[in-house]
Structure formats: C-alpha cells, structure tokens
Design an enzyme around this catalytic site. Structure first.
Site, short mmCIF file in Angstrom:
data_model
loop_
_atom_site.label_atom_id
_atom_site.label_comp_id
_atom_site.label_asym_id
_atom_site.label_seq_id
_atom_site.Cartn_x
_atom_site.Cartn_y
_atom_site.Cartn_z
N GLY A 71 0.83 -1.20 0.00
CA GLY A 71 0.00 0.00 0.00
C GLY A 71 0.86 1.25 0.00
CB THR A 72 4.07 1.97 1.72
OG1 THR A 72 3.55 1.77 3.03
CG2 THR A 72 5.10 3.08 1.75
CG ASN A 152 -4.31 4.54 9.44
OD1 ASN A 152 -4.58 5.56 8.82
ND2 ASN A 152 -3.20 4.41 10.12
CD GLN A 180 -6.86 0.10 7.90
OE1 GLN A 180 -7.54 -0.93 7.98
NE2 GLN A 180 -5.60 0.11 8.16
CB SER A 200 -2.30 -2.86 1.28
OG SER A 200 -1.31 -3.72 1.80
CG HIS A 202 -0.49 -6.26 5.16
ND1 HIS A 202 -0.49 -5.90 6.49
CD2 HIS A 202 -0.05 -5.18 4.49
CE1 HIS A 202 -0.02 -4.67 6.61
NE2 HIS A 202 0.25 -4.20 5.40
CB THR A 238 10.13 -10.97 -12.08
OG1 THR A 238 11.13 -10.88 -13.10
CG2 THR A 238 9.35 -12.26 -12.23
CB CYS A 326 4.61 4.26 16.92
SG CYS A 326 5.75 5.62 17.05
C1 PLP Z 1 -1.50 -0.06 6.26
C2 PLP Z 1 -1.76 1.21 5.56
C3 PLP Z 1 -0.91 1.68 4.55
C4 PLP Z 1 0.37 0.97 4.19
O1 PLP Z 1 0.13 -0.24 3.51
P1 PLP Z 1 1.33 -1.32 3.50
O2 PLP Z 1 0.85 -2.38 2.56
O3 PLP Z 1 1.48 -1.80 4.90
O4 PLP Z 1 2.54 -0.62 3.00
C5 PLP Z 1 -1.23 2.86 3.92
N1 PLP Z 1 -2.33 3.55 4.25
C6 PLP Z 1 -3.19 3.13 5.20
C7 PLP Z 1 -4.41 3.93 5.50
C8 PLP Z 1 -2.93 1.95 5.89
O5 PLP Z 1 -3.77 1.56 6.85
#
Ligand code: PLP
Length: 397
Positions: A71-72, A152, A180, A200, A202, A238, A326
């Site tokens: 997600g980052t 989040n 989220q 994302s 996970h 890849t 954190c």
């Molecule tokens: C967890 C989260 C991210 C980051 O996603 P990752 O896959 O962990 O890098 C970005 N934005 C929000 C709102 C999130 O909750």
C-alpha cells in the site's frame, strides 16, 4: 492463554483459502509470467486472473489495475508519479493532516527536494475534511489532491465522492489511499470518481508485500521503478505471482462477505464501546460515531498512558494498538488525534481496537473486563488521576 487479536488495522492473518491460492506458486508453478513456455503462461494466467478479480471489486477495467509491492508503494507511485508527469502543469498538491505516513512523508519529501508546494487540510473533531476548505485550497497550479477513504486510526470515512467531484470540476487529479477501506466498504471507483486508488493485501487477510494501484485510463503517471516492461511499463520487476494470487483471492473473498462482515463488526464494535462506557469512567470515543469503519474503535482513557494499558492487555493475551503502528517507539501523540483537536495528554491515553472476522462477543466481553481492571490499576498509580473517597471522579463522555 487465549489470544485475542484486536489489531486488524495493523495487519490481518492470511486466510486459509488465500494461502491455498498462493502455495502452487511457491511450488510447481514457479514460472516467470514473462516466459513464453507453458510454465510461464500458467503464471501469467494467475496474474491476469487476479487483475480481473480486483477489477471486479473496484468496478474498473483490468487494464486499470497495477500490481505493486505494498500500500505504501501504491501511495508513493500515485503521488510522485502524478507530480513528475504533471510538473509542467503546476507545482501544488493537497492532502489532509490525518493521512497515513505513506502519504504524509511523500508530500514532505516532494516539498523538500522538488520544490512542490503542499497544503495539508485540517479536519473537524470527528476527523472529517471540509469540502469547502478543499475548494478554497485548489488553485491554477494544483496538480493532485490525495484524501484517504477511511482513516486507519479512528475509522472516519470521508465524503470521497463529493471531494472527488470538486477535483474533477477543477481538472485536478484525485487520489485516495483506500488501504483501510478496500474490502470493508464499497470501493466502486466510478461511484467514488477517483483517478487513483491505493490498496493492500495484508489488511484484508492477504499476504504482506502485495498491493495494487487503480490508475484510471488516460491518467499520466511516471513510473517509480524502471526496468523491464512489466505492468505495461508502469512497474518494472518480475511479478510477485504468489502475492498477486493472494491479493486476488483475498479481494474476491472480502467482496463476497462484505455486507455480512459490516454487520458483524459493527455489532462487536458497539458492544465493545458500550462495555467500556459502562464499566470505565472518564473515557471518550474518538472518530465519527456513524461514518466510520465497521470494526474500528478509538478510545481515550484519561489520566493514563496508552502504552501502559497495551502492556497490561498484552499480558492477558490481548493485542491492540496505541494508534498508528509506531516504529520509533516514541511517545509522540498521534498526528490524527492532534488534527482532530484532542489535547495531547488525552491523546496519549488512547487505544485503537480494530476488530476482525474471527472475533467473538465473548472475546469482546473478556477484553472489557481486563481493560477495566488495567485502567483502574494504572489510575491508582497515576499522580494526575483525580480521587474521591469512593474512587475515581468524572463521568464518561
Ligand atoms: C497499512 C496502511 C498503509 C500501508 O500499507 P502497507 O501495505 O502496509 O505498506 C497505507 N495507508 C493506510 C491507511 C494503511 O492503513
């Protein structure tokens, strides 16, 4: 000891069905999707199958889905990619004070090293952005606006379609960090009217290190990662075939049970809040009471620090969070609560409970019991907690 996991906004366990969908690609189906032979074509089929599942969940064309490493990365790609591709158009970007650091730190980087002007919109006490403030902030130099769909830490859901509409009228790109929200709320990119949307795996019972970015057809973006022509020249490298297969499976499963989970999680969240409110004095709920992620509850416990409560809960097998994950371990109060006007000393006594599909009423009730004991004990030791002959003063608010 029973383990009670109430930190689903940090990450979620991989579902068995998701793991099953991934395993072949760590075994016999190890082909490179770019290879012409049948092993490669099998892997390609898996990647494109997942792309179709995501397109169905987002109500977009599969060609508008780009797989990323998180997600980052999706947030970075959307924001930097849009800025680099539209530098001739302007030098101004807008976001909010309550975004995830993946967005906030990307904005700060662009400001510091690329002379991009940034605006950080405030929020009201519930964490809501004011559409009128967005209107006033847009100028002829504005390239992009980025507003998360749901927060989040406190769960507040933004009026995304309205904000996106304002951007469309002003011909400004609109990105949303929906990491989220995706899988928990409706995320129809046409109804929302977004140009770019991050998600994302996970956070929805998929694997870590697997994300995606929706890129509306015709949106000009510079890639961040250069190399081969993967993902139609939008993200070289890849493909993480197993991770992509897991993301597709997780998205499909989440869509199928979204309405049921909304009911389940909202009921558990209200049970948790009512238990806390009834049994623990001097507490307040942070976030919007209705427009909020179904499973997210953020509560401030006055006179004590969140970390202390977290450790007490952990000793009883309960996992929660003191806000955003954190990594520095510092006692910096949450930037989200600060933006909502929560005083620092109260923000420091805040906990985030984020519920998931496997949580039960019994777990919620047990958590309330442990929490009430922990808070009472910590307050007894707290030099700032007010006392009367019969215990603590103050009513919950
Ligand atoms: C967890 C989260 C991210 C980051 O996603 P990752 O896959 O962990 O890098 C970005 N934005 C929000 C709102 C999130 O909750």
């Amino acid at each position: 000891m029973e383990h009670i996991y109430l930190d689903h906004n940090a990450t979620t366990p991989v579902r068995t069905e998701v793991l099953q969908a991934m395993l072949p690609f760590y075994g016999p189906e190890f082909g490179n999707p770019s290879s012409i032979h049948s092993l490669g074509r099998e892997a390609r089929r898996a990647v494109e199958g997942s792309r179709e599942k995501l397109a169905a969940a987002l109500n977009c064309d599969p060609a508008e889905v780009v797989f990323t490493g998180s997600g980052t990365e999706s947030d970075n790609q959307a924001i930097k990619g849009a800025v680099f591709a539209n530098r001739a158009k302007g030098d101004h970007i807008i976001t909010t004070k309550i975004e995830h650091h993946a967005v906030l730190h990307t904005f700060e980087y662009l400001q510091k090293y690329f002379n991009i002007r940034t605006t950080f919109l405030g929020v009201d006490r519930y964490g809501l952005v004011d559409p009128e403030e967005l209107k006033r902030s847009i100028n002829g130099q504005t390239i992009l606006v980025s507003v998360m769909q749901a927060n989040n830490e406190v769960g507040t859901i933004q009026p995304l379609a309205e904000l996106a509409g304002i951007c469309r009228e002003n011909k400004v790109l609109f990105h949303s960090d929906a990491v989220q929200a995706f899988g928990k709320l409706e995320t129809d990119v046409n109804e929302l009217g977004v140009d770019l949307l991050s998600l994302s795996a996970h956070k929805i019972y998929g694997p870590k290190g697997s994300g995606a970015l929706y890129v509306k057809k015709g949106t000009r973006l510079h890639p961040l990662i250069h190399g081969g022509g993967h993902e139609k020249n939008r993200r070289a490298g890849t493909e993480n075939v197993a991770g992509i297969a897991g993301l597709g499976a997780a998205a499909e499963l989440a869509a199928g049970e979204r309405l049921f989970q909304q009911g389940h999680l909202t009921a558990l969240r209200e049970r948790l809040w009512q238990g806390i409110e009834k049994n623990i004095p001097s507490v307040r709920r942070n976030g919007h009471p209705r427009n909020s992620l179904p499973g997210t509850l953020n509560v401030s416990f006055e006179y004590i620090e969140g970390e202390g409560i977290l450790l007490s809960l952990d000793m009883k097998g309960i996992a929660a969070s003191s806000g955003s994950a954190c990594t520095s371990g510092s006692l910096e109060p949450s930037h989200v609560l600060a933006a909502m006007g929560v005083p620092t000393e109260i923000a420091q006594g805040s906990l985030r409970f984020s519920l998931g599909r496997d949580n039960t009423e019994e777990q919620v009730d047990y958590t309330v019991k442990v929490l009430a004991q922990a808070v009472a004990r910590l307050r007894e030791m707290s030099p700032i907690a007010p006392r009367t002959s019969c215990g603590l003063e103050g009513k919950s608010s």
